[in-house]
Design a protein around this motif. Structure first.
Motif, PDB file in Angstrom:
ATOM      1  N   LEU A 336      27.733 115.592  71.229  1.00  0.00           N
ATOM      2  CA  LEU A 336      28.158 114.199  71.122  1.00  0.00           C
ATOM      3  C   LEU A 336      27.656 113.676  69.790  1.00  0.00           C
ATOM      4  O   LEU A 336      26.443 113.665  69.538  1.00  0.00           O
ATOM      5  CB  LEU A 336      27.605 113.367  72.278  1.00  0.00           C
ATOM      6  CG  LEU A 336      27.910 111.868  72.238  1.00  0.00           C
ATOM      7  CD1 LEU A 336      29.406 111.606  72.358  1.00  0.00           C
ATOM      8  CD2 LEU A 336      27.148 111.136  73.356  1.00  0.00           C
ATOM      9  N   ASN A 337      28.588 113.296  68.915  1.00  0.00           N
ATOM     10  CA  ASN A 337      28.234 112.824  67.573  1.00  0.00           C
ATOM     11  C   ASN A 337      27.349 113.831  66.840  1.00  0.00           C
ATOM     12  O   ASN A 337      26.391 113.476  66.144  1.00  0.00           O
ATOM     13  CB  ASN A 337      27.523 111.467  67.649  1.00  0.00           C
ATOM     14  CG  ASN A 337      28.403 110.396  68.260  1.00  0.00           C
ATOM     15  OD1 ASN A 337      29.611 110.376  68.043  1.00  0.00           O
ATOM     16  ND2 ASN A 337      27.798 109.506  69.040  1.00  0.00           N
ATOM     17  N   MET A 351      29.212 109.603  79.316  1.00  0.00           N
ATOM     18  CA  MET A 351      30.040 110.732  78.916  1.00  0.00           C
ATOM     19  C   MET A 351      29.972 111.821  79.987  1.00  0.00           C
ATOM     20  O   MET A 351      28.884 112.326  80.301  1.00  0.00           O
ATOM     21  CB  MET A 351      29.580 111.288  77.565  1.00  0.00           C
ATOM     22  CG  MET A 351      29.864 110.361  76.394  1.00  0.00           C
ATOM     23  SD  MET A 351      31.642 110.283  76.083  1.00  0.00           S
ATOM     24  CE  MET A 351      31.715 109.061  74.778  1.00  0.00           C
ATOM     25  N   GLY A 360      33.843 113.205  73.389  1.00  0.00           N
ATOM     26  CA  GLY A 360      34.284 112.215  72.409  1.00  0.00           C
ATOM     27  C   GLY A 360      35.041 112.851  71.267  1.00  0.00           C
ATOM     28  O   GLY A 360      35.036 114.075  71.085  1.00  0.00           O
ATOM     29  N   ARG A 361      35.708 112.016  70.480  1.00  0.00           N
ATOM     30  CA  ARG A 361      36.532 112.523  69.389  1.00  0.00           C
ATOM     31  C   ARG A 361      35.671 113.163  68.321  1.00  0.00           C
ATOM     32  O   ARG A 361      34.782 112.522  67.753  1.00  0.00           O
ATOM     33  CB  ARG A 361      37.371 111.375  68.809  1.00  0.00           C
ATOM     34  CG  ARG A 361      38.458 111.849  67.858  1.00  0.00           C
ATOM     35  CD  ARG A 361      39.476 110.745  67.570  1.00  0.00           C
ATOM     36  NE  ARG A 361      38.906 109.638  66.840  1.00  0.00           N
ATOM     37  CZ  ARG A 361      39.024 108.370  67.190  1.00  0.00           C
ATOM     38  NH1 ARG A 361      39.636 108.035  68.316  1.00  0.00           N
ATOM     39  NH2 ARG A 361      38.507 107.404  66.452  1.00  0.00           N
ATOM     40  N   HIS A 435      44.657 113.391  73.860  1.00  0.00           N
ATOM     41  CA  HIS A 435      43.645 112.944  74.822  1.00  0.00           C
ATOM     42  C   HIS A 435      44.189 112.938  76.232  1.00  0.00           C
ATOM     43  O   HIS A 435      45.408 113.002  76.455  1.00  0.00           O
ATOM     44  CB  HIS A 435      43.154 111.536  74.456  1.00  0.00           C
ATOM     45  CG  HIS A 435      44.192 110.457  74.625  1.00  0.00           C
ATOM     46  ND1 HIS A 435      44.198 109.593  75.700  1.00  0.00           N
ATOM     47  CD2 HIS A 435      45.244 110.101  73.854  1.00  0.00           C
ATOM     48  CE1 HIS A 435      45.211 108.747  75.586  1.00  0.00           C
ATOM     49  NE2 HIS A 435      45.865 109.033  74.475  1.00  0.00           N
ATOM     50  N   HIS A 442      39.403 109.638  79.201  1.00  0.00           N
ATOM     51  CA  HIS A 442      39.373 109.491  77.745  1.00  0.00           C
ATOM     52  C   HIS A 442      38.133 108.713  77.323  1.00  0.00           C
ATOM     53  O   HIS A 442      37.421 109.116  76.391  1.00  0.00           O
ATOM     54  CB  HIS A 442      40.645 108.783  77.267  1.00  0.00           C
ATOM     55  CG  HIS A 442      40.727 108.655  75.779  1.00  0.00           C
ATOM     56  ND1 HIS A 442      41.444 107.663  75.148  1.00  0.00           N
ATOM     57  CD2 HIS A 442      40.163 109.387  74.766  1.00  0.00           C
ATOM     58  CE1 HIS A 442      41.343 107.801  73.844  1.00  0.00           C
ATOM     59  NE2 HIS A 442      40.567 108.828  73.580  1.00  0.00           N
ATOM     60  N   GLN A 443      37.861 107.615  78.013  1.00  0.00           N
ATOM     61  CA  GLN A 443      36.675 106.818  77.680  1.00  0.00           C
ATOM     62  C   GLN A 443      35.401 107.632  77.808  1.00  0.00           C
ATOM     63  O   GLN A 443      34.449 107.446  77.038  1.00  0.00           O
ATOM     64  CB  GLN A 443      36.606 105.598  78.606  1.00  0.00           C
ATOM     65  CG  GLN A 443      35.374 104.714  78.376  1.00  0.00           C
ATOM     66  CD  GLN A 443      35.406 103.470  79.239  1.00  0.00           C
ATOM     67  OE1 GLN A 443      36.426 102.783  79.310  1.00  0.00           O
ATOM     68  NE2 GLN A 443      34.295 103.163  79.901  1.00  0.00           N
ATOM     69  N   GLY A 445      34.950 110.849  77.271  1.00  0.00           N
ATOM     70  CA  GLY A 445      34.769 112.046  76.453  1.00  0.00           C
ATOM     71  C   GLY A 445      35.991 112.875  76.142  1.00  0.00           C
ATOM     72  O   GLY A 445      35.937 113.722  75.238  1.00  0.00           O
TER      73      GLY A 445
END
Length: 454
Positions: A336-337, A351, A360-361, A435, A442-443, A445
């Protein structure tokens, strides 16, 4: 709250919000709060966030080859944006905050303008905090008519939805990790065009173009038609070269659309669109049959094709997408990030899902393609829940078991533990989101992207 508690007390209202025909003149949409009676009259009304104080938002209608120009003004409490779902449009107009535009802050506006190369059934909806904003009502139908439309007696659009309301009429809260980690936000009330079981009068023998759109957050509708014979003529806006006979059951996942051309054949006083649930089938829309019969048509309707971009399977670039996470299986860890985190830490940040081990994107695209290049993506759903995977900017075909390509779509349903493969030509330059359209997923992850370079 059970839907059948309401059915007996609902008057049959049949009006879809008014449409506006757009060529190159500019249309304004105002996103904001208003109150609307959704529950029966003896229940309180509901505060909805919607476009132009209508739920669903007003039908936007244009003709293939036109330019659509819409200024969106944000009078809602949150930043927002508008995604024109299914349109193969210019990337800067796709409406994805952080990828194609900045969000529209409260009090601000954004000018959308794009060409309409494809006819078909589409819809527009918020793409900011979508689980909440779409649930609250920020969506509407977008119909692009063919330059030579088919001959029908009626053209009816049904936006199907399920909404979660309390008995006092309020939209149930969104602070719910169960929705994020399980099947998504499932409503307790089924709606068609914002109403419980609306009515649309028909005559025997009439031919009807019935456009079905799912605006549901997560529910997969299982639908049946009673009193009609006909064909599936388009999926997700794209015409079928060989229309399919109307089956006993239609599957409509979140964001998908099905165009039907049906003839009214019932001898009864009503026809129905029915949703099948665990405890039975219930009318989600009914059609009173009245007046004299009209002469039935005998031809099988075929819609003219939209522009076609051939897929070169033999030389297609390949990628894989592993879907992991959620309850009843879960995942041990994901990035994540750029940081590797365990499942407990991910959950504390809301997540619960990962694509290829990333929640996540990600910073880098799943595929980096040149314009005109073909691609294929194999997907494996290693979870206990279904996922409706939506690709922006292009339509794809499923690669079938025998190597043939299925019909063009923009959203495909993967059931639990299912594998499927899609292929497309990357004809539309830009950064395109890919997505799950179970919006809670989606929210939490389930989002990646592809890049197409000019």
């Amino acid at each position: 709250m059970q839907r059948r508690e309401f059915l007996g007390s609902i008057a049959a209202a049949s009006l879809i919000p008014g449409s506006s025909f757009a060529q190159s003149s500019r249309r304004r949409l105002i996103a904001g709060a208003h109150r609307q009676q959704i529950l029966p009259a003896d229940y309180p009304d509901t505060e909805i966030w919607s476009f132009d104080a209508a739920f669903p938002g007003p039908e936007l209608r244009a003709r293939q080859g036109d330019t659509l120009s819409v200024t969106v003004e944000n009078a809602s409490p949150q930043s927002t944006s508008v995604h024109w779902h299914g349109l193969r449009l210019d990337n800067t107009m796709d409406g994805v905050p952080g990828l194609t535009q900045d969000p529209i802050a409260p009090g601000d506006s954004f000018d959308y303008q794009f060409a309409l190369p494809d006819a078909g059934t589409y819809w527009y909806h918020s793409h900011a905090k979508s689980m909440e904003q779409v649930e609250r009502g920020l969506y509407g139908p977008l119909i692009i008519d063919e330059t030579d439309p088919p001959d029908v007696d009626q053209d009816i659009t049904l936006i199907l939805d399920d909404i979660r309301l309390e008995r006092d009429g309020t939209v149930a809260n969104f602070d719910n990790f169960h929705d994020l980690s399980h099947a998504g936000r499932i409503g307790n009330l089924w709606l068609a065009n914002g109403q419980i079981d609306p009515a649309y009068p028909l005559k025997r023998g009439e031919r009807v173009r019935l456009r079905l759109i799912s605006a549901a957050n997560a529910r997969v509708f299982r639908l049946g038609l009673q009193g009609f014979d006909g064909w599936i003529v388009a999926l997700d806006g794209m015409p079928l070269s060989d229309p399919q006979a109307l089956p006993d059951e239609l599957i409509l996942a979140p964001a998908q659309r099905i165009d039907l051309m049906v003839d009214v054949t019932t001898d009864e006083n009503e026809a129905f669109v029915i949703t099948f649930e665990r405890d039975g089938g219930y009318a989600i829309t009914h059609f009173p049959i009245s007046g004299p019969s009209v002469a039935a048509r005998q031809d099988r309707p075929v819609l003219p094709p939209n522009p076609i971009y051939p897929i070169d399977l033999a030389n297609a670039r390949a990628a894989t997408l592993l879907i992991e996470g959620g309850a009843m299986g879960g995942m041990r860890a994901a990035r994540l990030n750029g940081e590797e985190l365990g499942a407990r830490e991910l959950a504390s940040r809301g997540m619960f899902w990962a694509l290829n081990g990333v929640a996540g994107r990600p910073d880098t695209p799943l595929l980096d393609l040149s314009s005109g290049e073909s691609a294929r993506i194999g997907m494996a759903n290693n979870t206990a829940f279904p996922h409706a995977m939506h690709l922006h900017g292009v339509h794809f075909s499923e690669v079938l078991a025998d190597g043939r390509l299925g019909p063009l779509r923009d959203t495909i349903l993967l059931n639990p533990q299912e594998t499927r493969e899609i292929a497309f030509q990357a004809h539309n330059p830009g950064d395109w989101l890919f997505h799950c359209h179970m919006l809670a997923h989606h929210q939490a992850g389930m989002g990646t992207w592809i890049r197409v370079s000019a």
